[in-house]
Design an enzyme around this catalytic site. Structure first.
Site, short mmCIF file in Angstrom:
data_model
loop_
_atom_site.label_atom_id
_atom_site.label_comp_id
_atom_site.label_asym_id
_atom_site.label_seq_id
_atom_site.Cartn_x
_atom_site.Cartn_y
_atom_site.Cartn_z
N ARG A 25 68.37 -71.03 -99.20
CA ARG A 25 69.02 -70.95 -97.89
C ARG A 25 69.53 -69.53 -97.70
O ARG A 25 69.69 -68.77 -98.65
CB ARG A 25 70.19 -71.95 -97.78
CG ARG A 25 71.32 -71.68 -98.76
CD ARG A 25 72.44 -72.70 -98.61
NE ARG A 25 73.49 -72.50 -99.60
CZ ARG A 25 74.51 -71.66 -99.49
NH1 ARG A 25 74.61 -70.90 -98.40
NH2 ARG A 25 75.42 -71.56 -100.43
N PHE B 142 74.33 -64.71 -98.01
CA PHE B 142 74.30 -65.99 -98.74
C PHE B 142 72.86 -66.41 -99.07
O PHE B 142 72.50 -67.58 -98.95
CB PHE B 142 75.00 -67.08 -97.93
CG PHE B 142 76.47 -66.85 -97.76
CD1 PHE B 142 77.36 -66.99 -98.83
CD2 PHE B 142 76.99 -66.47 -96.53
CE1 PHE B 142 78.71 -66.77 -98.67
CE2 PHE B 142 78.35 -66.24 -96.37
CZ PHE B 142 79.22 -66.39 -97.44
N ARG C 287 70.63 -67.57 -101.33
CA ARG C 287 70.52 -68.24 -102.62
C ARG C 287 70.29 -69.73 -102.40
O ARG C 287 70.59 -70.26 -101.33
CB ARG C 287 71.77 -68.01 -103.47
CG ARG C 287 73.08 -68.41 -102.81
CD ARG C 287 74.25 -68.16 -103.75
NE ARG C 287 75.52 -68.62 -103.20
CZ ARG C 287 76.41 -67.83 -102.63
NH1 ARG C 287 76.17 -66.55 -102.51
NH2 ARG C 287 77.55 -68.33 -102.19
N ASP C 288 69.71 -70.37 -103.42
CA ASP C 288 69.49 -71.82 -103.38
C ASP C 288 68.69 -72.23 -102.15
O ASP C 288 69.02 -73.21 -101.48
CB ASP C 288 70.83 -72.57 -103.41
CG ASP C 288 71.65 -72.24 -104.65
OD1 ASP C 288 71.03 -72.02 -105.71
OD2 ASP C 288 72.88 -72.21 -104.56
N CYS D 75 85.90 -48.69 -105.19
CA CYS D 75 85.57 -47.71 -104.14
C CYS D 75 86.18 -48.03 -102.79
O CYS D 75 85.62 -47.70 -101.75
CB CYS D 75 84.05 -47.59 -103.99
SG CYS D 75 83.24 -47.01 -105.48
#
Length: 262
Positions: free
Chosen positions: A250, A245, A247-248, A106
């Site tokens: 953080r 970001f 994930r983990d 797109c």
């Protein structure tokens, strides 16, 4: 429910170091679907072959053609032929729309999304919703656990409309924009309020994605990936909170951190 499979199994040759192994691999399906608006060919979307009704409606909402439920008069989906027919109230947005072929990524052809004026024409989002870091991580974990098509193929993006505690609506698609449009379309058809919700997303937050979410009047956008600089600038201008970001245990807060309660 769609009768088309969302993935197929294909024989492949797997290479590990200097050895080859024959095996089967699950490959995500990709189909072209042509949307006819008011009996005229309007656009072809390339997408996953599920929830085409929501995709078509969400796309027209994103383009400003459908703005309220009374604008939608008729909707039919022919999965076998790859045709969607919609009759809707004609407006200036339809007249100005440039017919174009939209790929699963797109990017090319969506000319209106390359201009920051598209964001400046919208109102700032005012919402008192807030979320804690634990809730951010919990929602991204829920998104990941629900992403069964991604787990099977690795070939799709996923998006979820959430309260601070739970996922309310979830969709997957080969296209980042399609996954968001499906949420938009579902909420339009079911009259689900969005200005007190959070959108959790697997892909990069580009300017196009940011504008789609802003048009949905959603105040917080959380992604497991990165935003672009233009998306961050637009979010600041529109009063949106952008988290990347995630994930983990953080994440990064790029704009309007007041909605993240630490």
């Amino acid at each position: 429910m769609s009768q088309l499979k969302n993935f197929i199994s294909l024989p492949i040759t797997k290479v590990v170091k200097d050895r080859t192994y024959p095996q089967d691999d699950r490959v995500v399906q990709e189909v072209p679907v042509t949307l006819f608006l008011n009996d005229e060919e309007f656009v072809t979307l390339v997408c996953s072959p599920q929830h085409l009704r929501e995709l078509a409606v969400g796309f027209l909402c994103s383009e400003g053609i459908l703005q309220q439920p009374s604008d939608l008069h008729y909707l039919s989906v022919n999965e076998k032929e790859g045709i969607i027919k919609i009759n809707a109230t004609a407006g200036q947005a339809e007249k100005q729309f440039l017919k174009r072929y939209i790929t699963s990524c797109c990017g090319r052809g969506r000319s209106s999304f390359y201009f920051i004026n598209d964001a400046r024409s919208m109102s700032r989002i005012n919402s008192h919703i807030s979320i804690t870091p634990y809730q951010v991580w919990n929602l991204t974990t829920q998104l990941e656990s629900m992403s069964t098509l991604f787990q099977n193929t690795g070939g799709v993006h996923n998006a979820a409309l959430c309260t601070p505690e739970n996922v309310v609506v979830f969709f997957e698609d080969i296209g980042r924009h399609n996954a968001v449009d499906k949420i938009f379309g579902h909420c339009f058809l079911k009259t689900i309020q969005m200005n007190d919700k959070i959108l959790v997303f697997s892909g990069r937050i580009s300017s196009e994605i940011l504008i789609k979410v802003a048009k949905m009047n959603i105040p917080i956008l959380v992604s497991r990936s990165a935003p672009t600089a233009l998306a961050v600038n637009m979010a600041n201008e529109l009063g949106m909170t952008v988290v990347g970001f995630a994930r983990d245990n953080r994440f990064n807060i790029y704009t309007n951190p007041r909605r993240i309660i630490i």
